[in-house]
Scaffold this active site. Structure first.
Site, PDB file in Angstrom:
ATOM      1  N   SER A 141      31.575  16.802 -59.640  1.00 17.97           N
ATOM      2  CA  SER A 141      30.900  17.708 -58.407  1.00 17.97           C
ATOM      3  C   SER A 141      32.059  18.608 -57.867  1.00 17.97           C
ATOM      4  O   SER A 141      33.198  18.353 -58.245  1.00 17.97           O
ATOM      5  CB  SER A 141      30.996  16.543 -56.984  1.00 17.97           C
ATOM      6  OG  SER A 141      30.760  17.269 -55.846  1.00 17.97           O
ATOM      7  N   TYR A 154      34.955   9.574 -52.853  1.00 19.50           N
ATOM      8  CA  TYR A 154      33.895  10.475 -53.786  1.00 19.50           C
ATOM      9  C   TYR A 154      34.387  11.084 -54.761  1.00 19.50           C
ATOM     10  O   TYR A 154      34.065  11.470 -55.966  1.00 19.50           O
ATOM     11  CB  TYR A 154      32.729  10.947 -52.977  1.00 19.50           C
ATOM     12  CG  TYR A 154      31.662  12.037 -53.675  1.00 19.50           C
ATOM     13  CD1 TYR A 154      30.561  11.122 -54.259  1.00 19.50           C
ATOM     14  CD2 TYR A 154      31.656  13.338 -53.631  1.00 19.50           C
ATOM     15  CE1 TYR A 154      29.688  11.850 -54.930  1.00 19.50           C
ATOM     16  CE2 TYR A 154      30.869  14.007 -54.455  1.00 19.50           C
ATOM     17  CZ  TYR A 154      29.818  13.040 -54.931  1.00 19.50           C
ATOM     18  OH  TYR A 154      28.671  13.943 -55.659  1.00 19.50           O
TER      19      TYR A 154
END
Length: 246
Positions: A141, A154
């Site tokens: 990401s 995350y």
């Protein structure tokens, strides 16, 4: 693998969003697809029906990638249905945002189990069972580079995926198996939109030089390239697909 042999792919978390777009694109490229889902059975089966209606090959297979047996069952299904697996797309993931000081153990454990543990087990199984000249495509990401408050856990799971991607690329190079990662920026999916106000979404969009959120097909096109023959010299790379936001 002979020229007549159909390539086959496993796409985790493929019942919706980016995963579904990737499965559709690979099927259009002539790849047979194992459409993995955890809970979205109806969506996965509808996707398989749509792929088959367009002349492609696909099967829907339920598996929880946080379960150590989950990834192995996907390879079993791919080998049974298509004779082997050539491409693994480790797409499935979850995102739970909160400041580190307010992050509960359950949130931490869930993100590590799926985003990191699931990808690790996929890479391990792929290293053992992909056919020669295969492709492993992991999902990271752009949050790894953004380093925004609330994304600590995350982003940490995705940073670990990037490290393993680069290492496994070196470990599998002699077999002609490439290992790369795609790191999307803000893409217009439920994973990104859930919990965000319209004002927040507009503010994020303004940060993107191309002036729009990404679409699942933007990412699917990149995966198609990394899964195909033209990317044979691309290995151990992390491609940040985010419209120039970083």
């Amino acid at each position: 693998m002979t020229n007549q042999q159909t390539r086959a792919a496993i796409v985790t978390g493929a019942s919706r969003g980016i995963g579904a777009a990737v499965a559709r694109r690979l099927a259009r490229d002539g790849v047979a697809v194992v459409v993995n889902y955890a809970r979205g059975r109806a969506e996965a089966e509808a996707l398989v029906d749509a792929i088959e209606a367009d002349g492609g090959k696909a099967v829907a297979v339920q598996a929880d990638i946080a379960d150590p047996a989950g990834i192995a069952s996907l390879f079993d299904a791919g080998e049974k249905a298509f004779g082997g697996v050539d491409i693994l797309v480790n797409n499935a993931g979850i995102m739970k945002t909160s400041p580190i000081a307010q992050t509960e153990d359950a949130s931490f454990d869930a993100q590590v189990a799926i985003n990191l543990g699931g990808v690790f087990r996929g890479m391990r199984e792929g290293a053992r069972r992909l056919r020669e000249g295969g492709r492993i495509i992991n999902f990271s990401s752009s949050a790894v580079g953004f380093l925004q408050p609330g994304y600590g856990v995350y982003a940490a799971t995705k940073a670990a995926v990037e490290a393993m991607t680069r290492i496994l690329a070196k470990e599998l190079g002699a077999r002609g198996v490439t290992v790369n990662a795609v790191a999307p920026g803000p893409v217009e999916t439920a994973l990104f939109l859930d919990g965000k106000s319209e004002a927040q979404i507009e503010a994020i969009t303004r940060m993107i030089p191309l002036g729009r959120l990404g679409q699942p097909d933007d990412i699917a096109g990149l995966v198609s390239f990394l899964a195909g023959p033209e990317s044979g010299w691309v290995n151990g790379q992390v491609v940040r697909a985010n419209g120039g936001a970083i």
